[in-house]
Design a protein around this motif. Sequence first.
Motif, PDB file in Angstrom:
ATOM      1  N   GLY A  25      38.711  41.321  30.945  1.00 48.29           N
ATOM      2  CA  GLY A  25      39.114  40.034  31.487  1.00 48.29           C
ATOM      3  C   GLY A  25      39.495  39.980  32.955  1.00 48.29           C
ATOM      4  N   TYR A  26      39.233  41.036  33.701  1.00 48.44           N
ATOM      5  CA  TYR A  26      39.506  40.995  35.137  1.00 48.44           C
ATOM      6  C   TYR A  26      38.459  40.130  35.822  1.00 48.44           C
ATOM      7  CZ  TYR A  26      42.748  44.934  34.777  1.00 48.44           C
ATOM      8  OH  TYR A  26      43.807  45.737  34.475  1.00 48.44           O
ATOM      9  N   SER A  27      38.834  39.489  36.901  1.00 55.42           N
ATOM     10  CA  SER A  27      37.837  38.784  37.701  1.00 55.42           C
ATOM     11  C   SER A  27      37.092  39.829  38.528  1.00 55.42           C
ATOM     12  CB  SER A  27      38.499  37.769  38.626  1.00 55.42           C
ATOM     13  OG  SER A  27      39.208  38.428  39.658  1.00 55.42           O
ATOM     14  N   ILE A  28      35.925  39.447  39.007  1.00 59.07           N
ATOM     15  CA  ILE A  28      35.162  40.379  39.844  1.00 59.07           C
ATOM     16  C   ILE A  28      35.970  40.745  41.081  1.00 59.07           C
ATOM     17  CG2 ILE A  28      33.131  40.546  41.344  1.00 59.07           C
ATOM     18  CD1 ILE A  28      31.547  39.174  39.095  1.00 59.07           C
ATOM     19  N   SER A  29      36.632  39.772  41.684  1.00 48.71           N
ATOM     20  CA  SER A  29      37.428  40.045  42.887  1.00 48.71           C
ATOM     21  C   SER A  29      38.570  41.017  42.610  1.00 48.71           C
ATOM     22  CB  SER A  29      38.005  38.749  43.456  1.00 48.71           C
ATOM     23  OG  SER A  29      36.970  37.900  43.861  1.00 48.71           O
ATOM     24  N   GLU A  30      39.285  40.795  41.497  1.00 50.12           N
ATOM     25  CA  GLU A  30      40.409  41.681  41.144  1.00 50.12           C
ATOM     26  C   GLU A  30      39.924  43.112  40.897  1.00 50.12           C
ATOM     27  OE1 GLU A  30      43.478  38.865  38.633  1.00 50.12           O
ATOM     28  OE2 GLU A  30      41.681  39.594  37.625  1.00 50.12           O
ATOM     29  N   ALA A  31      38.877  43.242  40.105  1.00 52.83           N
ATOM     30  CA  ALA A  31      38.372  44.573  39.775  1.00 52.83           C
ATOM     31  C   ALA A  31      37.836  45.275  41.014  1.00 52.83           C
ATOM     32  CB  ALA A  31      37.291  44.475  38.702  1.00 52.83           C
ATOM     33  N   ALA A  32      37.080  44.560  41.822  1.00 55.27           N
ATOM     34  CA  ALA A  32      36.513  45.163  43.037  1.00 55.27           C
ATOM     35  C   ALA A  32      37.606  45.634  43.983  1.00 55.27           C
ATOM     36  CB  ALA A  32      35.602  44.162  43.736  1.00 55.27           C
ATOM     37  N   ARG A  33      38.631  44.821  44.141  1.00 51.97           N
ATOM     38  CA  ARG A  33      39.740  45.183  45.036  1.00 51.97           C
ATOM     39  C   ARG A  33      40.463  46.424  44.522  1.00 51.97           C
ATOM     40  NH1 ARG A  33      41.399  40.331  46.017  1.00 51.97           N
ATOM     41  NH2 ARG A  33      42.324  40.136  44.002  1.00 51.97           N
ATOM     42  N   SER A  34      40.742  46.473  43.224  1.00 56.81           N
ATOM     43  CA  SER A  34      41.487  47.610  42.693  1.00 56.81           C
ATOM     44  C   SER A  34      40.652  48.893  42.676  1.00 56.81           C
ATOM     45  CB  SER A  34      42.029  47.309  41.298  1.00 56.81           C
ATOM     46  OG  SER A  34      40.980  47.153  40.377  1.00 56.81           O
ATOM     47  N   LEU A  35      39.331  48.762  42.600  1.00 63.55           N
ATOM     48  CA  LEU A  35      38.460  49.940  42.604  1.00 63.55           C
ATOM     49  C   LEU A  35      37.944  50.291  43.997  1.00 63.55           C
ATOM     50  CD1 LEU A  35      36.407  49.051  39.416  1.00 63.55           C
ATOM     51  CD2 LEU A  35      38.101  50.885  39.618  1.00 63.55           C
ATOM     52  N   ASP A  36      38.298  49.480  44.993  1.00 64.11           N
ATOM     53  CA  ASP A  36      37.870  49.672  46.382  1.00 64.11           C
ATOM     54  C   ASP A  36      36.343  49.686  46.511  1.00 64.11           C
ATOM     55  OD1 ASP A  36      38.241  49.966  49.131  1.00 64.11           O
ATOM     56  OD2 ASP A  36      38.159  52.153  48.998  1.00 64.11           O
ATOM     57  N   ILE A  37      35.713  48.674  45.887  1.00 62.42           N
ATOM     58  CA  ILE A  37      34.271  48.503  46.003  1.00 62.42           C
ATOM     59  C   ILE A  37      33.994  47.051  46.387  1.00 62.42           C
ATOM     60  CG2 ILE A  37      33.653  50.339  44.387  1.00 62.42           C
ATOM     61  CD1 ILE A  37      33.300  48.236  42.232  1.00 62.42           C
ATOM     62  N   GLY A  38      32.785  46.780  46.803  1.00 60.68           N
ATOM     63  CA  GLY A  38      32.424  45.430  47.214  1.00 60.68           C
ATOM     64  C   GLY A  38      32.184  44.504  46.030  1.00 60.68           C
ATOM     65  N   ASP A  39      32.515  43.230  46.220  1.00 64.19           N
ATOM     66  CA  ASP A  39      32.290  42.214  45.186  1.00 64.19           C
ATOM     67  C   ASP A  39      30.814  42.127  44.802  1.00 64.19           C
ATOM     68  OD1 ASP A  39      34.959  41.658  45.660  1.00 64.19           O
ATOM     69  OD2 ASP A  39      34.668  39.514  45.919  1.00 64.19           O
ATOM     70  N   THR A  40      29.942  42.180  45.795  1.00 66.81           N
ATOM     71  CA  THR A  40      28.507  42.027  45.540  1.00 66.81           C
ATOM     72  C   THR A  40      27.976  43.144  44.654  1.00 66.81           C
ATOM     73  OG1 THR A  40      28.250  40.934  47.676  1.00 66.81           O
ATOM     74  CG2 THR A  40      26.248  41.758  46.623  1.00 66.81           C
ATOM     75  N   ALA A  41      28.372  44.369  44.932  1.00 66.13           N
ATOM     76  CA  ALA A  41      27.920  45.500  44.114  1.00 66.13           C
ATOM     77  C   ALA A  41      28.426  45.353  42.686  1.00 66.13           C
ATOM     78  CB  ALA A  41      28.406  46.818  44.708  1.00 66.13           C
ATOM     79  N   LEU A  42      29.690  45.015  42.536  1.00 66.02           N
ATOM     80  CA  LEU A  42      30.250  44.870  41.194  1.00 66.02           C
ATOM     81  C   LEU A  42      29.573  43.727  40.441  1.00 66.02           C
ATOM     82  CD1 LEU A  42      32.171  45.724  38.993  1.00 66.02           C
ATOM     83  CD2 LEU A  42      33.958  44.362  40.088  1.00 66.02           C
TER      84      LEU A  42
END
Length: 70
Positions: A25-42
């Motif tokens: 249930g994480y948003s793409i933005s939340e998950a990307a930020r916490s994993l230090d990856i780009g939103d587009t890749a995720l």
Amino acid sequence: MTKRQRRTFSSEFKVDAASFVLDQGYSISEAARSLDIGDTALRRWVDQLKIERGGETPTVKALTLTFPRD
């Protein structure tokens, strides 16, 4: 100016990252930020995992491992 080196990620990491969005249930933005990856890749990994889970054959290298059926 320093050129940023392109990072590579294992298929396992990609599946785990996409699972944060699809299963936890994480948003793409939340998950990307916490994993230090780009939103587009995720977003791409999430879309690809949805396709694979739906049983379609991916047009790019599969994220999930496939095993022959008996």
